[in-house]
Structures are given as structure tokens and as C-alpha cells.
Design an enzyme around this catalytic site. Structure first.
Site, short mmCIF file in Angstrom:
data_model
loop_
_atom_site.label_atom_id
_atom_site.label_comp_id
_atom_site.label_asym_id
_atom_site.label_seq_id
_atom_site.Cartn_x
_atom_site.Cartn_y
_atom_site.Cartn_z
N LYS A 1 60.54 25.75 30.24
CA LYS A 1 60.52 26.69 30.92
C LYS A 1 59.41 27.18 31.61
O LYS A 1 58.31 27.38 30.93
CB LYS A 1 60.93 27.79 29.91
CG LYS A 1 62.47 27.68 28.95
CD LYS A 1 62.70 28.37 27.82
CE LYS A 1 61.80 27.86 26.47
NZ LYS A 1 61.91 28.61 25.41
N THR B 1 61.93 41.21 27.40
CA THR B 1 62.41 39.80 27.60
C THR B 1 62.13 39.23 25.95
O THR B 1 62.04 38.13 25.91
CB THR B 1 61.32 39.11 28.30
OG1 THR B 1 60.31 39.50 28.10
CG2 THR B 1 61.89 39.49 29.69
N GLY C 1 62.80 37.77 22.85
CA GLY C 1 63.91 36.85 22.39
C GLY C 1 64.57 35.67 23.22
O GLY C 1 65.51 35.33 23.02
N THR C 2 63.94 35.79 24.43
CA THR C 2 64.55 34.74 25.51
C THR C 2 64.58 33.36 25.15
O THR C 2 65.28 32.72 25.50
CB THR C 2 63.95 35.10 26.93
OG1 THR C 2 62.59 35.23 26.71
CG2 THR C 2 64.48 36.50 27.44
N GLY C 3 63.36 32.95 24.56
CA GLY C 3 63.19 31.63 24.04
C GLY C 3 64.29 31.29 22.88
O GLY C 3 64.79 30.19 22.89
N CYS C 4 64.21 32.02 21.91
CA CYS C 4 65.34 31.82 20.84
C CYS C 4 66.78 32.00 21.79
O CYS C 4 67.43 30.67 21.33
CB CYS C 4 65.27 32.95 20.02
SG CYS C 4 63.82 33.17 19.14
#
Length: 482
Positions: free
Chosen positions: A388, A419, A421-424
């Protein structure tokens, strides 16, 4: 019309035809492929003596029945009877269906190869249980194959009601179109037998047949830490999985005291209890896709890697290292354990740029460096890599390295502090879409739309890095999922 009853057994899903591998390689590939989701195994052997074929077929029958799959013998009715196979598959010139039925009985599965509507209708009248249709795509595994294309498959689908097993040049990239054209199953040879990981290749293809199932569809296990603020970790994963139509189960690796302002405390779950949770879920419910998030320390990582070794589910690994507020979520001594223990089992790795830099030891400042980092991560064991690129300047670009192919996904930079928690959520969304039957590239593309919508409509909760809007993002994506 046939006067003999047809078998009540069903044909469908992933169908493996063996190649000319030596017996050791043959058994290894078949066992891994069956673990990965092969539902029918066709033993094809034109060279070995009958007694040797019988010994191999009997062993394959044991393997198939252990995995609740069916053994089909190619052409040889006598071998099918001797090894008590579930059925036989006959080419156009390889014997009468009535002869096979008389030899094997009414419960046997009898298939017939066909490439025209007339051949298909004749096989139905003769009492076949299913049809092998193709070659759909050009293939190198059968020199005399006639290429009928997807159009030929559609024509046969419109003409007969029997289960159709498409065959010929089918791989994970071409399978979605084959399913859409009406195939109930897909027969493959080299797509599994020539793959260094037949279990992963089989699971990837087997899951594509989930597209026909009603929701909730696809069992997704998330192994991650709990976020008391609800924006990331287990809480974000379960929201994402459920809203996108999957069935969520969970294993908690750590408890955190956190909110939008940051993490104020972390309490690790003992590794033995992580193991106990994993066994409780996998031994009963099972999982089609397993997503890992915050694993915290090397002991937990090794425990997770040990328990996942040999599991059939695809593993999506989000190498969570640093929280939005800057707190470390992966202890330094755990990075090596993640690389050595978990990456070799990883179907898809989803690092952001800092995480990719930490795993590769390389700085990443542009797209070319992203691609080289992705290749390096594949060399370390990950089958596919999604990096990402939100930390790069300018419009964000994500990079998917799928096998030897690189796909760039352009995005829009949204001016928002919300933003968290966007990775999870990204990893959980890809995992869920894979479990629901979407091919990897399509799952990643839909996930990018999902994340951008979730950020754009963030509810604005909290005083710091607030959560995204999972609900509206899923609602906006639903027309593309149904």
C-alpha cells in the site's frame, strides 16, 4: 433413453487430472491438492502396467475418501472396477456408457468427454452422470484437443442439464469466465501438478466456485489484537467480514487500551491460549481464508505459524507493526520470526511502505522501489504481495505483485484524519472477497474502492485518528458483490 438409474453423487468444483509424474511426486501433489479443495481426482495413466496402476489407484482412493473427494478413473473400466473407484471418465472413443454402468453399477459416476451439442445430448441419452467439455482454452497437455472456446461451453450448457466439467488450459485467471459460462466444475492438470504449492493453487481456484453460494459465504478467521476503540483490529475485521457477506470467527492475540488518540496499554494473550483458540475454531468451524493482524511477539507468531502449517485456508498476512498514533505493535525480535515462520505460508502479504521497508531492509521512495520490494518479499516466501503506497507523495498508488505480474492501482488522496484501521480493514476485505469467490486482482480492486468510500464517509468520531465508515462502504459496494 437410458433404463439404468444415475448416481445420486454430485460433480462440481475443482477436478484434478493427474499427469505422468513419478509416483512419489504424484502422491505428494494429489494429497496437497485434495487438502486445498479438489473435489474430484481423475487418475489418468497410459503407460504403467495394470498391477502398478491398480496399486496407485487404490492409494489414491484412500486419499480421496479421506478428503471426502471422489476418485475417477480415466477410460479404464476394468481398473475402475478393480480399485473400487467412484467412477470412470470415457472419451468419445473409449467405450460405451452402458458397458461401464453394467460393470460398475448404478451408483458409479460415469462421465463422457464432448465438444459439441450433439455429443452432449447423445451422452445424456446414454446415461452419463456428467460431461467433460472442452478444450475451452488452448492446452499443451493434450495434443489432439479441439479448442471450442467459452462459446462452445455456453452452447452445451444451454442444451443439457447434466453437470458440466470444463477442461483445457484453465488456470486461476481464466476460471471465473469458465464458471460464468455455465461450468459446474473445472478440470485442470498443470495448473496444480506443475505448481510448487499445489495446496495454495487448489484453494485459490476452489474458492472461485463460492461465487454461486448465498451469503453468508466463506469462512474468514481473523487472528489479531482487540482494539477497545473499535476502529481497528478484531473489531474492524469482524465488521468488515460480516458487512461484505462472509462468516467471521476470531482468535485474539492481545488486548489493547486505545482510542483515536493512541494506544495506552497492551496486554499480550499467552501463546498457549492463542493456540487453544486456534484449535477450537479450526477443528470445528474451519476457515476458507485466514487473516492475521497484530501478532505482537515472536512466541505468538511461532505458535500461529505452527498451527496454520498444513491448514487448507489461504492466509492473508497484514504485518501490523505500528499503530496510527505511533505505538509499536510488533516487538523487534518478532520481525525475524514473521519472516522465517509465517511468510513461507503466506498467500497474500499486505504491508504498507514502512512495514515493507522493515521486512526488506530497503528504503522505498517510488513505484519502482515498491516493485523490487514486492519481488523481495516473494523471495522470502509470500506467494503474492500487495504494498500500500499511501505514504508516498502525491496520489496514492498500491502495487499488487501477483506471481510474476505487477498491477498498479491508482487512488485518490483524501484529506482526512479519520483513517484508523485502514490497514486491518484492507486485509480483512481482501480476505472476505477471496472467501466469497472473487479472484485476487478483482478482490484487491474492490477493496480499494471499499477503503476510499469508508474514508470519505468517516463518521468523525474521536479527537484523533478516527475510524472509517465500514457500513456505508459495504452498502456502496453491494451491487458489485451480488
Amino acid at each position: 433413453m437410458t433404463t439404468t438409474p444415475r448416481s445420486n453423487a454430485t460433480i462440481g468444483g475443482l477436478y484434478l487430472i493427474t499427469d505422468a509424474s513419478d509416483s512419489a511426486r504424484l502422491f505428494e501433489c494429489c494429497q496437497l491438492a485434495l487438502r486445498g479443495g479438489v473435489r474430484q481426482l481423475q487418475y489418468r495413466d497410459k503407460t504403467r502396467p495394470f498391477d502398478e496402476q491398480l496399486a496407485i489407484a487404490q492409494r489414491l482412493r484412500q486419499l480421496c475418501h479421506h478428503h471426502q473427494a471422489q476418485l475417477i478413473i480415466n477410460d479404464n473400466i476394468a481398473l475402475a472396477r478393480a480399485c473400487m473407484a467412484d467412477g470412470v471418465h470415457l472419451g468419445q472413443q473409449d467405450g460405451a456408457i452402458a458397458v461401464a454402468r453394467a460393470a460398475l453399477g448404478p451408483a458409479a459416476l460415469i462421465g463422457r468427454s464432448c465438444r459439441t451439442v450433439a455429443q452432449a445430448q447423445a451422452a445424456v441419452a446414454e446415461g452419463a452422470n456428467y460431461l467433460g467439455v472442452g478444450s475451452v482454452y488452448p492446452t499443451r497437455t493434450k495434443n489432439d484437443a479441439v479448442h471450442i472456446g467459452l462459446e462452445g461451453l455456453r452452447a452445451i450448457r444451454a442444451a443439457v442439464d447434466l453437470p458440466l466439467v470444463a477442461i483445457g488450459g484453465i488456470d486461476a485467471a481464466g476460471l471465473p469466465a469458465v464458471i460464468a459460462a455455465g461450468a459446474d466444475g473445472a478440470a485442470v492438470v498443470s495448473a496444480l501438478m506443475a505448481d510448487p504449492r499445489p495446496d495454495l493453487a487448489a484453494r485459490e481456484m476452489a474458492l472461485l466456485f463460492h461465487r454461486r453460494q448465498p451469503v453468508p459465504c466463506g469462512r474468514v478467521l481473523t487472528i489479531a489484537g482487540s482494539d477497545s476503540g473499535g476502529g481497528a483490529g478484531i473489531q474492524a475485521d469482524i465488521k468488515t467480514i460480516s458487512l461484505l457477506g462472509g462468516y467471521a470467527s476470531s482468535v485474539i492475540t492481545a488486548l489493547t487500551a486505545q482510542n483515536t488518540l493512541g494506544v495506552s496499554g497492551i496486554h499480550a494473550v499467552p501463546a498457549n491460549f492463542v493456540r487453544q483458540q486456534l484449535r477450537a475454531v479450526l477443528d470445528d468451524l474451519g476457515a476458507d481464508v485466514i487473516k492475521t493482524g497484530m501478532l505482537l511477539n515472536s512466541e505468538i507468531i511461532r505458535t500461529v505459524a505452527e498451527e496454520l502449517r498444513g491448514q487448507a485456508g489461504l492466509t492473508v498476512v497484514d504485518p501490523v507493526m505500528i499503530a496510527k498514533g505511533g505505538a509499536s505493535l510488533l516487538q523487534q525480535d518478532a520481525i525475524e520470526a514473521l519472516i522465517s515462520q509465517l511468510l513461507p505460508q503466506t498467500y497474500l502479504l499486505t504491508p504498507n511502505l514502512p512495514e515493507a521497508e522493515a521486512l526488506t531492509g530497503r528504503g522505498i521512495t517510488n513505484v519502482d522501489a515498491m516493485e523490487q520490494a514486492a519481488i523481495r518479499l516473494q523471495q522470502l516466501g509470500a506467494r503474492h504481495v500487495l504494498i500500500k503506497g499511501g505514504h508516498l507523495a502525491g496520489a496514492p498508488v498500491d502495487l499488487l505483485r501477483q506471481g510474476t505480474t505487477t498491477l498498479l492501482l491508482q487512488g485518490e488522496r483524501l484529506d482526512s484524519a479519520h483513517t484508523h484501521g485502514t490497514g486491518c480493514t484492507t486485509a480483512a476485505a481482501v480476505a472476505t472477497l477471496l472467501a466469497r469467490g472473487f479472484a485476487l486482482a478483482e478482490a484487491v480492486r474492490l477493496t480499494k474502492t471499499f477503503i476510499e468510500t469508508a474514508i470519505r464517509h468517516a463518521p468523525g468520531y474521536g479527537q484523533g485518528h478516527g475510524p472509517v465508515n465500514h457500513y456505508l462502504a459495504a452498502a456502496a459496494l453491494r451491487p458489485q458483490l451480488d
